[in-house]
Enzyme design. Structure first.
Site, PDB file in Angstrom:
ATOM      1  N   TRP A 119       0.867  -1.260   0.018  1.00 42.94           N
ATOM      2  CA  TRP A 119       0.015   0.129  -0.048  1.00 42.94           C
ATOM      3  C   TRP A 119       1.012   1.250  -0.154  1.00 42.94           C
ATOM      4  O   TRP A 119       0.319   2.381  -0.290  1.00 42.94           O
ATOM      5  CB  TRP A 119      -0.778  -0.099   1.206  1.00 42.94           C
ATOM      6  CG  TRP A 119      -1.698  -1.260   1.050  1.00 42.94           C
ATOM      7  CD1 TRP A 119      -2.088  -2.072   0.247  1.00 42.94           C
ATOM      8  CD2 TRP A 119      -2.779  -1.379   2.332  1.00 42.94           C
ATOM      9  NE1 TRP A 119      -3.207  -2.824   0.569  1.00 42.94           N
ATOM     10  CE2 TRP A 119      -3.583  -2.582   1.752  1.00 42.94           C
ATOM     11  CE3 TRP A 119      -3.133  -1.127   3.422  1.00 42.94           C
ATOM     12  CZ2 TRP A 119      -4.905  -3.094   2.502  1.00 42.94           C
ATOM     13  CZ3 TRP A 119      -4.338  -1.380   4.282  1.00 42.94           C
ATOM     14  CH2 TRP A 119      -4.969  -2.610   3.944  1.00 42.94           C
ATOM     15  N   LYS A 120       2.301   1.092   0.224  1.00 43.66           N
ATOM     16  CA  LYS A 120       2.977   2.311   0.118  1.00 43.66           C
ATOM     17  C   LYS A 120       2.581   3.562   1.328  1.00 43.66           C
ATOM     18  O   LYS A 120       1.846   2.958   2.264  1.00 43.66           O
ATOM     19  CB  LYS A 120       3.144   2.782  -1.060  1.00 43.66           C
ATOM     20  CG  LYS A 120       3.648   1.652  -2.348  1.00 43.66           C
ATOM     21  CD  LYS A 120       4.185   2.407  -3.498  1.00 43.66           C
ATOM     22  CE  LYS A 120       4.763   1.243  -4.362  1.00 43.66           C
ATOM     23  NZ  LYS A 120       5.304   1.629  -5.360  1.00 43.66           N
ATOM     24  N   GLU A 156      11.962   2.090  -3.923  1.00 43.43           N
ATOM     25  CA  GLU A 156      11.776   3.463  -3.368  1.00 43.43           C
ATOM     26  C   GLU A 156      12.731   3.702  -2.130  1.00 43.43           C
ATOM     27  O   GLU A 156      13.100   4.775  -1.994  1.00 43.43           O
ATOM     28  CB  GLU A 156      10.357   3.615  -3.228  1.00 43.43           C
ATOM     29  CG  GLU A 156       9.436   3.724  -4.379  1.00 43.43           C
ATOM     30  CD  GLU A 156       7.846   3.356  -4.168  1.00 43.43           C
ATOM     31  OE1 GLU A 156       7.582   2.979  -3.148  1.00 43.43           O
ATOM     32  OE2 GLU A 156       7.499   3.106  -5.382  1.00 43.43           O
ATOM     33  N   GLU A 196      11.358  -6.521  -9.449  1.00 43.30           N
ATOM     34  CA  GLU A 196      10.604  -5.381  -9.522  1.00 43.30           C
ATOM     35  C   GLU A 196      11.604  -4.481 -10.623  1.00 43.30           C
ATOM     36  O   GLU A 196      12.261  -3.795 -10.121  1.00 43.30           O
ATOM     37  CB  GLU A 196      10.230  -4.827  -8.426  1.00 43.30           C
ATOM     38  CG  GLU A 196       9.266  -5.495  -7.527  1.00 43.30           C
ATOM     39  CD  GLU A 196       8.453  -4.602  -6.706  1.00 43.30           C
ATOM     40  OE1 GLU A 196       7.382  -4.822  -6.537  1.00 43.30           O
ATOM     41  OE2 GLU A 196       8.867  -3.672  -5.941  1.00 43.30           O
ATOM     42  N   SER A 229       3.271  -2.574 -12.183  1.00 47.66           N
ATOM     43  CA  SER A 229       2.271  -2.206 -13.014  1.00 47.66           C
ATOM     44  C   SER A 229       1.395  -3.629 -13.428  1.00 47.66           C
ATOM     45  O   SER A 229       1.257  -3.835 -14.549  1.00 47.66           O
ATOM     46  CB  SER A 229       2.763  -1.631 -14.383  1.00 47.66           C
ATOM     47  OG  SER A 229       3.324  -0.514 -14.182  1.00 47.66           O
ATOM     48  N   GLY A 241       1.569  -2.794  -6.205  1.00 48.79           N
ATOM     49  CA  GLY A 241       1.534  -1.593  -5.646  1.00 48.79           C
ATOM     50  C   GLY A 241       0.203  -0.727  -5.816  1.00 48.79           C
ATOM     51  O   GLY A 241      -1.050  -1.048  -5.224  1.00 48.79           O
ATOM     52  N   GLY A 242      -0.110   0.116  -7.154  1.00 46.30           N
ATOM     53  CA  GLY A 242      -1.371   0.723  -7.330  1.00 46.30           C
ATOM     54  C   GLY A 242      -2.338  -0.078  -7.198  1.00 46.30           C
ATOM     55  O   GLY A 242      -3.487   0.200  -6.549  1.00 46.30           O
TER      56      GLY A 242
HETATM   57  P1  PGA Z   1       3.031  -0.763  -8.947  1.00 49.31           P
HETATM   58  O1  PGA Z   1       4.179  -0.774  -8.033  1.00 49.31           O
HETATM   59  O2  PGA Z   1       2.007  -1.906  -8.824  1.00 49.31           O
HETATM   60  O3  PGA Z   1       2.140   0.492  -8.742  1.00 49.31           O
HETATM   61  O4  PGA Z   1       3.773  -0.549 -10.283  1.00 49.31           O
HETATM   62  C1  PGA Z   1       4.753  -2.060  -7.313  1.00 49.31           C
HETATM   63  C2  PGA Z   1       5.756  -2.157  -6.241  1.00 49.31           C
HETATM   64  O5  PGA Z   1       6.299  -0.771  -6.239  1.00 49.31           O
HETATM   65  O6  PGA Z   1       5.723  -2.796  -5.394  1.00 49.31           O
END
Ligand code: PGA
Length: 253
Positions: free
Chosen positions: A10-11, A98, A168, A213, A234-235
């Site tokens: 979920w960041k 990140e 990733e 993605s 992520g998103g």
């Molecule tokens: P994303 O992020 O699915 O939004 O590309 C993946 C992640 O950073 O783990």
């Protein structure tokens, strides 16, 4: 046979109300899914809330997005792997790109965090992957090998016996441009081969997730590859229906 794992990252998103709603949506809809492990990784302040809610259904596990490279002590602002375990986490994402790029985590720091997670009885999910520049320069394998080697150096040849790796590619994260299934498969195979050189058994059991993605629409084809054992999302993990769609694709894939 490796059971696929789909993990939501979920960041730094959400508030208490979003957490409650998202969990409700996910817990109801994954009830009928068999043959896939599912986990979500909320921001630290919500870990306790999430593990409390998840304990009720027992299907979805919880992970931390990071842990400290240190054990408990005078480290203001840090959260230890022991604390994450204590509030009910089973996984910890380690070395997300990140963290590596925005927060200056070196391969060595990432390896220390990996070791802390293992020592605290968490399953580390080690993120590896190349930038667009690395990829254009043909350095993908070199970068991934360097990232894996740092962990072997810190933790020894059995490092990946109880761990997960997430491939990733940095250029695919949040860009809407996932790696093609064939392209990802090639790197996943490479990762498994590298681990096999140290331990054939660890390599055979190692779950290697793809991240970058992933959507409900491309998940099935990605997860259908021989060495892709699920995804780090992520998103698309922030919308219940999208995340459940991806979990569903892992069951079938
Ligand atoms: P994303 O992020 O699915 O939004 O590309 C993946 C992640 O950073 O783990």
């Amino acid at each position: 046979m490796r059971q696929p794992l789909v993990m939501g990252n979920w960041k730094m998103n959400g508030r208490r109300s979003m957490v409650e709603n998202l969990l409700k949506a996910v817990m109801i809809d994954v009830g009928d899914l068999a043959g896939v492990d599912i986990a979500v990784c909320p921001p630290y302040p919500y870990l306790g809330l999430v593990t409390d809610r998840l304990a009720v259904n027992g299907i979805v596990a919880c992970g931390a997005q990071d842990v400290s490279a240190y054990t408990d002590g005078a480290y203001t602002g840090e959260v230890s792997a022991e604390m994450a375990r204590d509030v009910g986490c089973r996984f910890a994402i380690i070395g997300h790109s990140e963290r590596r790029t925005l927060f200056g985590e070196t391969d060595e720091v990432v390896a220390q965090k990996f070791a802390r997670a293992v020592a605290a009885d968490l399953t580390p999910v080690l993120c590896v992957g190349e930038t667009a520049a690395d990829r254009d320069a043909g350095r993908t394998q070199e970068v991934v090998l360097r990232q894996l080697s740092a962990v072997f150096k810190e933790c020894g040849s059995g490092a990946f016996t109880r761990a997960v790796v997430a491939y990733e590619p940095v250029w695919a994260i949040g860009s809407g441009r996932a790696a093609s299934p064939e392209e990802a498969q090639k790197v996943h195979r490479f990762i498994r081969d590298v681990v096999a050189q140290k331990s054939a058994q660890a390599a055979a059991h190692l779950r290697i997730l793809y991240g970058g993605s992933v959507k409900a629409q491309n998940a099935r084809e990605l997860f259908g590859q021989d060495d892709i054992d699920g995804g780090l999302i992520g998103g698309a993990s922030l919308a219940g229906a999208d995340f459940v769609g991806i979990c569903r694709a892992a069951c079938i894939g």
